[in-house]
Motif scaffolding. Structure first.
Motif, PDB file in Angstrom:
ATOM      1  N   LEU A  44       0.863  -1.193  -0.018  1.00 47.95           N
ATOM      2  CA  LEU A  44       0.145   0.046   0.052  1.00 47.95           C
ATOM      3  C   LEU A  44       0.965   1.264   0.004  1.00 47.95           C
ATOM      4  O   LEU A  44       1.925   1.204   0.792  1.00 47.95           O
ATOM      5  CB  LEU A  44      -0.884  -0.032   1.214  1.00 47.95           C
ATOM      6  CG  LEU A  44      -2.216   1.138   1.160  1.00 47.95           C
ATOM      7  CD1 LEU A  44      -3.083   0.506   0.121  1.00 47.95           C
ATOM      8  CD2 LEU A  44      -2.808   0.842   2.629  1.00 47.95           C
ATOM      9  N   THR A  52      -7.269   6.329   2.311  1.00 43.00           N
ATOM     10  CA  THR A  52      -8.184   5.293   2.611  1.00 43.00           C
ATOM     11  C   THR A  52      -8.269   4.961   4.321  1.00 43.00           C
ATOM     12  O   THR A  52      -9.204   4.310   4.790  1.00 43.00           O
ATOM     13  CB  THR A  52      -7.814   3.756   2.022  1.00 43.00           C
ATOM     14  OG1 THR A  52      -7.663   4.189   0.592  1.00 43.00           O
ATOM     15  CG2 THR A  52      -8.681   2.653   2.098  1.00 43.00           C
ATOM     16  N   VAL A  80      -8.698  -3.023   4.618  1.00 40.22           N
ATOM     17  CA  VAL A  80      -7.771  -2.964   3.356  1.00 40.22           C
ATOM     18  C   VAL A  80      -7.219  -4.419   3.452  1.00 40.22           C
ATOM     19  O   VAL A  80      -6.942  -5.028   2.534  1.00 40.22           O
ATOM     20  CB  VAL A  80      -6.786  -1.699   3.495  1.00 40.22           C
ATOM     21  CG1 VAL A  80      -5.481  -2.280   2.806  1.00 40.22           C
ATOM     22  CG2 VAL A  80      -7.371  -0.499   3.367  1.00 40.22           C
ATOM     23  N   LEU A 114     -10.103  -0.170  -4.432  1.00 44.57           N
ATOM     24  CA  LEU A 114      -9.384   0.398  -3.237  1.00 44.57           C
ATOM     25  C   LEU A 114     -10.072   1.717  -2.829  1.00 44.57           C
ATOM     26  O   LEU A 114     -10.202   1.909  -1.616  1.00 44.57           O
ATOM     27  CB  LEU A 114      -7.835   0.549  -3.768  1.00 44.57           C
ATOM     28  CG  LEU A 114      -6.905   1.168  -2.446  1.00 44.57           C
ATOM     29  CD1 LEU A 114      -6.800   0.086  -1.176  1.00 44.57           C
ATOM     30  CD2 LEU A 114      -5.757   1.483  -3.074  1.00 44.57           C
TER      31      LEU A 114
END
Length: 139
Positions: A44, A52, A80, A114
């Motif tokens: 990430l 996020t 996530v 995402l």
């Protein structure tokens, strides 16, 4: 191949959660800010974490005060991680998983999977789409 919960446990550096109740307990206990380094190690990007999971300034604030992430931030971390784990299982590799998670998708009104992980509803939509892809309904 690892099951999603085994991966989640490995990625969190703890025993794999056996039930949804255990995942909830992890969230409610609140994760340490160090988990963000694990997200980066999983692939990430810092800007994606900022958008996020937790803004960088807020993360720096938590670290300086030696505070854990909030329940909401911990929940977003788990979203996530769960999405990455499921996507990796469907696509067979982390690289392909990130490519799919980052690419705008027509079934998501041109948004990337995402970007939907900010909310519980969005993450459910992503998980549903992944299940459909895994079952051969969509590409």
């Amino acid at each position: 191949m690892n099951t999603p919960n085994v991966q989640i446990g490995n990625w969190l550096g703890r025993q794999p959660p056996a039930t949804e109740a255990e995942i909830l307990r992890i969230v409610e206990e609140r994760l340490a800010p160090a988990i963000i380094k694990r997200l980066i190690a999983l692939g990430l990007e810092r800007s994606e974490i900022d958008a996020t999971v937790i803004p960088l300034r807020t993360l720096q604030h938590r670290r300086s005060r030696r505070e854990k992430l909030t329940v909401e931030e911990s929940d977003r971390v788990l979203r996530v991680i769960r999405a990455l784990s499921l996507t990796e299982c469907v696509y067979g590799s982390r690289q392909r998983a990130w490519e799919w998670l980052r690419k705008p998708h027509p079934r998501l009104e041109g948004r990337s999977p995402l970007s939907l992980l900010k909310t519980d509803t969005g993450s459910r939509i992503v998980e549903e789409l992944l299940i459909q892809i895994d079952e051969g309904m969509f590409v």
